[in-house]
Motif scaffolding. Structure first.
Motif, PDB file in Angstrom:
ATOM      1  N   GLY A 141       0.822  -1.215   0.000  1.00 36.18           N
ATOM      2  CA  GLY A 141       0.000   0.000   0.000  1.00 36.18           C
ATOM      3  C   GLY A 141       0.850   1.256   0.000  1.00 36.18           C
ATOM      4  O   GLY A 141       2.059   1.197   0.192  1.00 36.18           O
ATOM      5  N   ILE A 142       0.197   2.400  -0.227  1.00 33.54           N
ATOM      6  CA  ILE A 142       0.908   3.686  -0.155  1.00 33.54           C
ATOM      7  C   ILE A 142       0.334   4.558   0.951  1.00 33.54           C
ATOM      8  O   ILE A 142       0.784   5.666   1.180  1.00 33.54           O
ATOM      9  N   GLY A 143      -0.684   4.022   1.653  1.00 32.57           N
ATOM     10  CA  GLY A 143      -1.261   4.749   2.785  1.00 32.57           C
ATOM     11  C   GLY A 143      -1.966   3.745   3.684  1.00 32.57           C
ATOM     12  O   GLY A 143      -2.337   2.662   3.243  1.00 32.57           O
ATOM     13  N   GLN A 194      -7.440   0.616  10.295  1.00 37.54           N
ATOM     14  CA  GLN A 194      -7.367  -0.531   9.389  1.00 37.54           C
ATOM     15  C   GLN A 194      -6.623  -1.708  10.003  1.00 37.54           C
ATOM     16  O   GLN A 194      -6.761  -2.845   9.533  1.00 37.54           O
ATOM     17  N   GLY A 212      -8.506   2.625  -4.692  1.00 39.17           N
ATOM     18  CA  GLY A 212      -8.595   1.282  -4.149  1.00 39.17           C
ATOM     19  C   GLY A 212      -8.352   1.408  -2.650  1.00 39.17           C
ATOM     20  O   GLY A 212      -8.099   2.508  -2.150  1.00 39.17           O
ATOM     21  N   CYS A 213      -8.398   0.283  -1.937  1.00 42.27           N
ATOM     22  CA  CYS A 213      -8.188   0.344  -0.490  1.00 42.27           C
ATOM     23  C   CYS A 213      -7.762  -1.032   0.008  1.00 42.27           C
ATOM     24  O   CYS A 213      -8.320  -2.050  -0.419  1.00 42.27           O
ATOM     25  N   LEU A 214      -6.789  -1.055   0.893  1.00 47.04           N
ATOM     26  CA  LEU A 214      -6.316  -2.336   1.432  1.00 47.04           C
ATOM     27  C   LEU A 214      -7.415  -3.033   2.221  1.00 47.04           C
ATOM     28  O   LEU A 214      -7.357  -4.247   2.433  1.00 47.04           O
ATOM     29  N   TRP A 260     -12.060  -1.214  -7.367  1.00 43.48           N
ATOM     30  CA  TRP A 260     -11.489   0.064  -7.791  1.00 43.48           C
ATOM     31  C   TRP A 260     -12.618   0.900  -8.385  1.00 43.48           C
ATOM     32  O   TRP A 260     -13.359   0.418  -9.235  1.00 43.48           O
ATOM     33  N   LEU A 287      -2.028  13.188  -6.087  1.00 41.49           N
ATOM     34  CA  LEU A 287      -2.234  11.926  -5.363  1.00 41.49           C
ATOM     35  C   LEU A 287      -2.129  12.126  -3.850  1.00 41.49           C
ATOM     36  O   LEU A 287      -2.867  11.497  -3.075  1.00 41.49           O
ATOM     37  N   CYS A 298      -4.951  10.788  -1.471  1.00 39.60           N
ATOM     38  CA  CYS A 298      -4.649   9.728  -0.484  1.00 39.60           C
ATOM     39  C   CYS A 298      -4.905  10.224   0.931  1.00 39.60           C
ATOM     40  O   CYS A 298      -5.519   9.526   1.747  1.00 39.60           O
ATOM     41  N   HIS A 333      -8.543  10.249   1.552  1.00 42.17           N
ATOM     42  CA  HIS A 333      -9.002   8.855   1.658  1.00 42.17           C
ATOM     43  C   HIS A 333      -8.725   8.313   3.064  1.00 42.17           C
ATOM     44  O   HIS A 333      -9.588   7.704   3.701  1.00 42.17           O
ATOM     45  N   GLU A 334      -7.517   8.601   3.556  1.00 39.75           N
ATOM     46  CA  GLU A 334      -7.148   8.119   4.908  1.00 39.75           C
ATOM     47  C   GLU A 334      -7.946   8.834   5.985  1.00 39.75           C
ATOM     48  O   GLU A 334      -8.351   8.222   6.971  1.00 39.75           O
ATOM     49  N   HIS A 357     -11.142   7.334   6.607  1.00 42.06           N
ATOM     50  CA  HIS A 357     -11.047   6.155   7.494  1.00 42.06           C
ATOM     51  C   HIS A 357     -11.183   6.571   8.960  1.00 42.06           C
ATOM     52  O   HIS A 357     -11.778   5.857   9.768  1.00 42.06           O
TER      53      HIS A 357
HETATM   54  O1  K2U Z   1      -6.567   3.022   2.827  1.00 38.46           O
HETATM   55  C1  K2U Z   1      -5.811   2.475   2.020  1.00 38.46           C
HETATM   56  O2  K2U Z   1      -5.775   1.246   1.813  1.00 38.46           O
HETATM   57  C2  K2U Z   1      -4.864   3.371   1.286  1.00 38.46           C
HETATM   58  C3  K2U Z   1      -4.692   3.129  -0.172  1.00 38.46           C
HETATM   59  C4  K2U Z   1      -4.036   4.386  -0.646  1.00 38.46           C
HETATM   60  C5  K2U Z   1      -4.805   5.145  -1.612  1.00 38.46           C
HETATM   61  C6  K2U Z   1      -6.181   5.073  -1.707  1.00 38.46           C
HETATM   62  C7  K2U Z   1      -6.836   5.843  -2.640  1.00 38.46           C
HETATM   63  C8  K2U Z   1      -6.138   6.682  -3.464  1.00 38.46           C
HETATM   64  C9  K2U Z   1      -4.783   6.745  -3.348  1.00 38.46           C
HETATM   65  C10 K2U Z   1      -4.117   5.975  -2.429  1.00 38.46           C
HETATM   66  C11 K2U Z   1      -3.741   1.957  -0.436  1.00 38.46           C
HETATM   67  O3  K2U Z   1      -2.677   1.952   0.475  1.00 38.46           O
HETATM   68  S1  K2U Z   1      -3.058   2.077  -2.018  1.00 38.46           S
HETATM   69  C12 K2U Z   1      -4.151   1.374  -3.027  1.00 38.46           C
HETATM   70  C13 K2U Z   1      -4.100  -0.121  -2.951  1.00 38.46           C
HETATM   71  C14 K2U Z   1      -5.254  -0.798  -2.725  1.00 38.46           C
HETATM   72  C15 K2U Z   1      -5.240  -2.196  -2.647  1.00 38.46           C
HETATM   73  C16 K2U Z   1      -4.052  -2.877  -2.807  1.00 38.46           C
HETATM   74  C17 K2U Z   1      -2.878  -2.174  -3.039  1.00 38.46           C
HETATM   75  C18 K2U Z   1      -2.881  -0.786  -3.110  1.00 38.46           C
END
Ligand code: K2U
Ligand code: ZN
Length: 172
Positions: free
Chosen positions: A44-46, A51, A93-95, A101, A129, A133, A136-137, A140
């Motif tokens: 992931g990047i965030g 979570q 997307g989201c982990l 997506w 981005l 991001c 998005h976080e 959460h």
């Molecule tokens: O909450 C998350 O999972 C963070 C997202 C980061 C992100 C979401 C939306 C827009 C930009 C970044 C993930 O870390 S990155 C997206 C992803 C989702 C599933 C698997 C791998 C990466």
């Protein structure tokens, strides 16, 4: 530092409104390090603390993981102090919402105030981005998932797919 399991929807714990941290101490720094390890392990990047089941207002992000160089950035008790009228659309997307997506519109530019891992107040102006991001976080931290911003039909289809995948995983 350890990799901790990431909750996936549907899970009521992801709907929790996270609580303020206040002071950044060694316990919070250990949480930040565990979050970073968990985020990298999941590509992931965030990641928001909720979570990994910790409803505290802590976010980690690393948008430029070029050539394996890790530079995790921590945001504690982040507050958006300004957001542009102009919006930007990103396919998110989201982990915690695997293999889904969808395009989401959010303010294109934001200003954010937060505490860093040393407890120092930081001010950030973000676009692109980074802005997407971070918003998005921060969703959460309010118990909101990116699929809560899409149409009811698409959300119910996504949740049906996630519930089925969870059932198959649990029953083997
Ligand atoms: O909450 C998350 O999972 C963070 C997202 C980061 C992100 C979401 C939306 C827009 C930009 C970044 C993930 O870390 S990155 C997206 C992803 C989702 C599933 C698997 C791998 C990466
Ligand atoms: Zn997410």
């Amino acid at each position: 530092m350890s990799v901790r399991p990431i909750l996936t929807a549907p899970d009521p714990r992801l709907k929790a409104v996270s609580t303020d941290v206040g002071a950044v101490d060694d316990e919070i720094r250990r949480l930040i390090d565990d979050m970073a390890d968990s985020m990298y392990a999941a590509d992931g990047i965030g990641l928001a603390a909720v979570q990994i089941g910790v409803p505290k207002r802590v976010i980690v992000m690393d948008l430029d993981q070029k050539s394996g160089k890790k530079n995790p950035r921590a945001f504690v008790d982040p507050k958006i102090t300004w957001a542009s009228e102009e919006t930007a659309t990103f396919e998110e997307g989201c982990l915690s919402v695997p293999e889904i997506w969808e395009s989401v519109d959010r303010p294109a530019r934001i200003k954010c105030e937060y505490l860093d891992r040393d407890g120092k107040v930081q001010l950030l102006e973000a676009d692109g981005l980074l802005a997407t991001c971070l918003q998005h976080e921060m969703d959460h931290l309010e118990g909101v998932l990116f699929i809560d911003h899409i149409s009811k039909l698409k959300r119910s289809m996504a949740l049906r797919k996630l519930s089925k995948a969870k059932r198959l995983k649990e029953t083997g």
